[in-house]
Design an enzyme around this catalytic site. Structure first.
Site, PDB file in Angstrom:
ATOM      1  N   ASP A   1      16.076  32.791 -34.969  1.00  0.00           N
ATOM      2  CA  ASP A   1      16.647  33.565 -36.113  1.00  0.00           C
ATOM      3  C   ASP A   1      15.502  33.797 -36.962  1.00  0.00           C
ATOM      4  OD1 ASP A   1      16.092  30.861 -36.880  1.00  0.00           O
ATOM      5  OD2 ASP A   1      17.825  30.169 -37.605  1.00  0.00           O
TER       6      ASP A   1
ATOM      7  N   ASP B   1      26.967  27.917 -34.307  1.00  0.00           N
ATOM      8  CA  ASP B   1      25.907  27.831 -33.410  1.00  0.00           C
ATOM      9  C   ASP B   1      25.862  26.973 -32.241  1.00  0.00           C
ATOM     10  OD1 ASP B   1      24.619  30.090 -34.894  1.00  0.00           O
ATOM     11  OD2 ASP B   1      23.500  28.748 -36.139  1.00  0.00           O
TER      12      ASP B   1
ATOM     13  N   ALA C   1       0.660  -1.221   0.069  1.00  0.00           N
ATOM     14  CA  ALA C   1      -0.197   0.125   0.122  1.00  0.00           C
ATOM     15  C   ALA C   1       0.838   1.243   0.117  1.00  0.00           C
ATOM     16  CB  ALA C   1      -1.107  -0.006   1.048  1.00  0.00           C
TER      17      ALA C   1
ATOM     18  N   ASP D   1      21.298  26.875 -36.541  1.00  0.00           N
ATOM     19  CA  ASP D   1      21.363  25.776 -37.704  1.00  0.00           C
ATOM     20  C   ASP D   1      22.946  25.570 -37.872  1.00  0.00           C
ATOM     21  OD1 ASP D   1      22.092  28.108 -38.926  1.00  0.00           O
ATOM     22  OD2 ASP D   1      20.152  27.895 -40.334  1.00  0.00           O
TER      23      ASP D   1
ATOM     24  N   ASP E   1      -2.502   2.091 -11.352  1.00  0.00           N
ATOM     25  CA  ASP E   1      -1.340   1.764 -12.480  1.00  0.00           C
ATOM     26  C   ASP E   1      -2.037   2.192 -13.824  1.00  0.00           C
ATOM     27  OD1 ASP E   1       0.477   0.923 -10.446  1.00  0.00           O
ATOM     28  OD2 ASP E   1       0.418  -1.197 -11.181  1.00  0.00           O
TER      29      ASP E   1
END
Length: 878
Positions: A322, A597, A276, A593, A691
């Site tokens: 960007d 960067d 429990a 990208d 559950d």
């Protein structure tokens, strides 16, 4: 810095690459281009892992004890429950494994290969020996290969050598002896290394386990990640409750044994209490929510590379983006040309002849473009040439590229040196930022002022402006840099890149959510500001990279507070911006990208790489990848991150609440000398409800109303904070009090023990369902939440009520559970108690929402709440 263009003699087979038929045959022979890796967990492995779970072991232990004392029926029932528990784990874990497999497919490396004479983008696992691959700056090399053609190509081979310095490469058509990574002037490139600069074509020499990285047994997949803050919080919570649960269970078994002399019953009581109280759901809920959350994000074109990003999304306060390709469509087209003060708006539909004076501008823009047309601007120049110059002498497909100069941080222009097929001298073409090209041309003041006015007019229309220049050269050696040529200014090109239609709404959603949107671009300030206004962004000023470089930290911080548009920013300056925002207490998401960067992506709380146009380096440095390069997808990810935050908190609150009455009814009767109310069979019945509810029902809950109309979660706020824990425990205490009251009513019956157990069990089961209702929403009441559909919940409720009805109706099931027949008034009392719990807990929830609303904008202060805060307060208190 100059770059020599080198190539080796190529035979016809290399120019066209392998045929698809031959490649397929080699793939069957050699296998996929993959390193040995851990296999996906199968059903048997999942079952074995489930058997190791403490809850299942306690269940099996209880079954063995019942078998030992001769209670075969109860032992078999517990065994059946154990099998059902394993089946549920297999289903849920299988779902999680499939989601992980789908995400793995999305994260797999790709390669550009030449087959059947055409370029193709394929999964790197499909590469074979003999394939011709194309390498570009920022790519991760997909297989061991030998360079045949290259332009200023260098690699980072630190993965294999530990040496971080760039390694320069050469090209050769000859088969080389076996070499090792490291050292300059090598034609070999190695699987897993990174292309830092340049471009090239290479012939694959080894794949999979036969590569250098495969032979030395290194794999990036074996690196263990540090636990995330959410995992650390969960582990602390589990340790606390596990310690309390195990300690109280052992103590209960000992006290029961000494007090009543029945050690077998004492052990069963201890096992019941342990079942429990053990918080086995916590880590499983966390794992399932993060995996399925990542899967849901992938359905919205956002790939999660690090689970910590999902945690941080709910706290993001600044989105740095960007412009090109993220806010805009990345579909460049030349909209306007200016030569010697004369402007020509390029028609988009009709096909009139291009005035002769603009022919050189298009000609030299094409000559200044790279041979490999990956850049949208360069593709636009090529398309313009094919449209207007196809029948003229201004296209030079027979010219040879002899030298190239790359874009540099201190000179935002690039140049290429060409030689005609039968020419003696060389022709140089340059393009780049207009001010940089004007500087190369060494223009006088009046000429520069005229060009500036033209640039301003074009940029104010949202056009991206580039300057073009030309030069003739006949020297013996190449100049050290572009300033060594005698350039003449040719003209200006204005390129249009329309705003993505969904961006204004996405920016508005961010502003409503209390998230600041900042544009960081390399474009002209006027162009950046025009696009920002179209997107709905506001900024008091535009700060340029040159202005940023001249500022001290104090001045920079002052400007940072009210500037949302940054133009002409170099990649290294992005890092300074991210660090400044973070130092100011902001939680920063940053897009990028390129190779340069990567530092800023790593420095941001959430680095976001572009999946379409981004480099492998950027993608690997980032926590999220936008598969469609779309800013709106990033905002969707923030929305999903907030939803995951909410649902995870709901699930944890529910788990805490539901264990309180179960643990209390397992412990209190023993302490007061009453009959045992709950045994292992009752607890496992309740666990079979808990559950799937905690794993599936709460994970599938839709987002809360106004989820993007509230301020971000504070960065230092724990996801599982004291108010959440207190609220969960308080709800559970209400159900426990009702269960104890029903127990007292039931014991006065002639069949007191069985009747009270039956009534208490009904109250617990229905109270459990009531806790689901009161925890499904943090903003609306239980009555209103009933109107919100959740298919998983409907299945759980119907199944639970059916099982409960059978357990109290069928005589043989009543005997197994220790129940007695109940009268209608007794059924009404048990069900009524559960209903009262729902009402009380809903009132507690209302009070809790009011407290949270007050915390959003505390009374007694002069703070004016933001629109997000004000709307969130209204929703919570409503």
């Amino acid at each position: 810095m100059s770059a020599a263009v080198k190539s080796a003699s190529l035979g016809p087979s290399v120019e066209t690459g392998l045929t698809s038929l031959i490649a397929a045959e080699i793939l069957r022979r050699d296998g996929p281009n993959e390193l040995p890796q851990e296999r996906q967990r199968g059903t048997l492995r999942i079952i074995l892992d489930a058997v190791r779970e403490p809850m299942l072991q306690l269940l099996l232990a209880a079954g063995i004890i019942y078998l030992f004392i001769g209670n075969l029926v109860e032992a078999l029932i517990l065994l059946a429950f154990a099998l059902l528990n394993v089946a549920m784990v297999v289903v849920q874990e299988g779902r999680t494994e499939r989601a992980l497999a789908a995400l793995k497919d999305l994260t797999s490396l790709h390669a550009i290969v030449i087959r059947d004479g055409a370029r193709q983008r394929i999964a790197a696992s499909l590469l074979v020996t003999g394939d011709l691959i194309v390498l570009n700056e920022g790519d991760r090399v997909p297989a061991d290969a030998r360079l045949l053609v290259m332009t200023d190509l260098s690699c980072d081979e630190s993965l294999l050598t530990g040496e971080s310095l760039p390694v320069s490469k050469i090209a050769t058509a000859e088969s080389l002896a076996q070499t090792r990574p490291g050292g300059d002037a090598s034609a070999n490139v190695w699987s897993g290394t990174l292309v830092l600069s340049g471009t090239g074509q290479a012939l694959v020499t080894a794949t999979g386990a036969h590569t250098e990285i495969g032979q030395i047994g290194k794999s990036l997949n074996t690196v263990k990640s540090a636990p995330t803050p959410l995992q650390i919080q969960t582990r602390k919570l589990v340790r606390v409750f596990a310690t309390l649960g195990i300690g109280s269970s052992v103590l209960l078994a000992v006290v029961y044994g000494f007090r009543y002399g029945s050690w077998v019953d004492g052990v069963l009581a201890g096992i019941t209490l342990a079942m429990a109280t053990l918080p086995q759901e916590f880590p499983l809920v966390l794992a399932v929510f993060l995996v399925l959350g990542a899967w849901r994000m992938s359905q919205s074109k956002v790939l999660t590379r690090r689970s910590a990003a999902i945690e941080a999304l709910g706290a993001v306060t600044v989105l740095c983006t960007d412009k090109t390709g993220t806010l805009t469509m990345n579909r460049m087209s030349v909209a306007e040309m200016i030569v010697a003060g004369a402007s020509y708006p390029v028609p988009q539909t009709s096909e009139p002849d291009l005035p002769e004076k603009f022919h050189p501008l298009v000609e030299y823009a094409i000559l200044a473009s790279r041979l490999e047309l990956f850049d949208p601007m360069e593709r636009a120049f090529s398309e313009l040439g094919q449209r207007f110059l196809i029948q003229t002498e201004h296209l030079h497909s027979d010219w040879s590229l002899r030298h190239a100069y790359k874009l540099q941080p201190d000179l935002l222009a690039m140049s290429q040196v060409w030689q005609a097929h039968d020419g003696v001298g060389f022709t140089v073409a340059a393009k780049g930022a207009p001010e940089a090209v004007a500087a190369l041309c060494k223009l006088a003041g009046p000429e520069i002022e005229t060009i500036r006015r033209d640039i301003a007019a074009m940029a104010a229309s949202g056009l991206r402006v580039l300057g073009v220049a030309r030069a003739e050269y006949s020297g013996a050696g190449w100049p050290a840099d572009q300033n060594g040529f005698d350039f003449q200014f040719v003209g200006l090109l204005g390129l249009s890149d329309p705003l993505r239609p969904e961006v204004p709404a996405a920016v508005a959603a961010c502003i409503g959510a209390g998230i600041r949107v900042v544009m960081i671009t390399g474009d002209h300030p006027a162009t950046a500001l025009a696009i920002a206004r179209q997107a709905g962004m506001t900024s008091e000023e535009v700060l340029t990279g040159s202005e940023l470089a001249d500022m001290d930290d104090a001045s920079f911080r002052e400007h940072l507070a009210h500037t949302n548009v940054f133009a002409r920013i170099m990649p290294e300056q992005k890092l300074r911006l991210v660090q400044a925002f973070a130092a100011g207490g902001e939680v920063v998401a940053m897009t990028g990208d390129g190779v340069n960067d990567a530092p800023s992506l790593k420095a941001a709380h959430i680095g976001v790489a572009m999946g379409g146009r981004g480099t492998d380096v950027a993608r690997e440095a980032a926590a999220l990848v936008l598969l469609d390069d779309n800013f709106a997808s990033l905002v969707t990810a923030v929305r999903l991150g907030r939803r995951i935050d909410d649902n995870l908190r709901k699930a944890i609150g529910y788990i805490l609440a539901v264990h309180v009455p179960i643990a209390g009814m397992s412990l209190i009767p023993v302490l007061f000398g009453w009959a045992l109310v709950l045994g292992p069979i009752h607890v496992v019945f309740l666990e079979l409800i808990i559950d799937p509810v905690s794993f599936i029902v709460f994970e599938a809950e839709p987002e809360e109303p106004g989820i993007m109309s509230r301020p971000p979660r504070k960065a230092d706020a724990a996801l599982f904070d004291a108010p959440l824990l207190l609220h969960g425990l308080l709800q559970g205490a209400v159900v426990l009090a009702a269960s104890l009251g029903i127990f007292v009513l039931g014991v006065h019956d002639a069949h007191g023990e069985e009747v009270s157990r039956s009534m208490v069990f009904i109250t617990l089961v229905l109270g459990n369902l009531g806790l689901i209702l009161t925890n499904r929403s943090t903003t609306i009441s239980a009555l209103r939440v009933l109107m919100r559909p959740n298919k998983a919940l409907a299945v759980v409720v119907v199944t639970t009520l059916a099982a409960l009805t059978l357990s109290i109706s069928l005589p043989w099931l009543r005997s197994i559970f220790g129940f007695a027949p109940l009268t209608m008034p007794q059924l009404g009392e048990a069900a009524g108690a559960a209903l009262v719990c729902v009402i009380i807990n809903d009132l507690i929830g209302w009070v809790w929402r009011c407290v949270i609303a007050a915390r959003v904008s505390p009374a007694g202060t002069n703070k004016v709440p933001t629109s997000a805060e004000a709307q969130h307060r209204a929703e919570l208190s409503g």
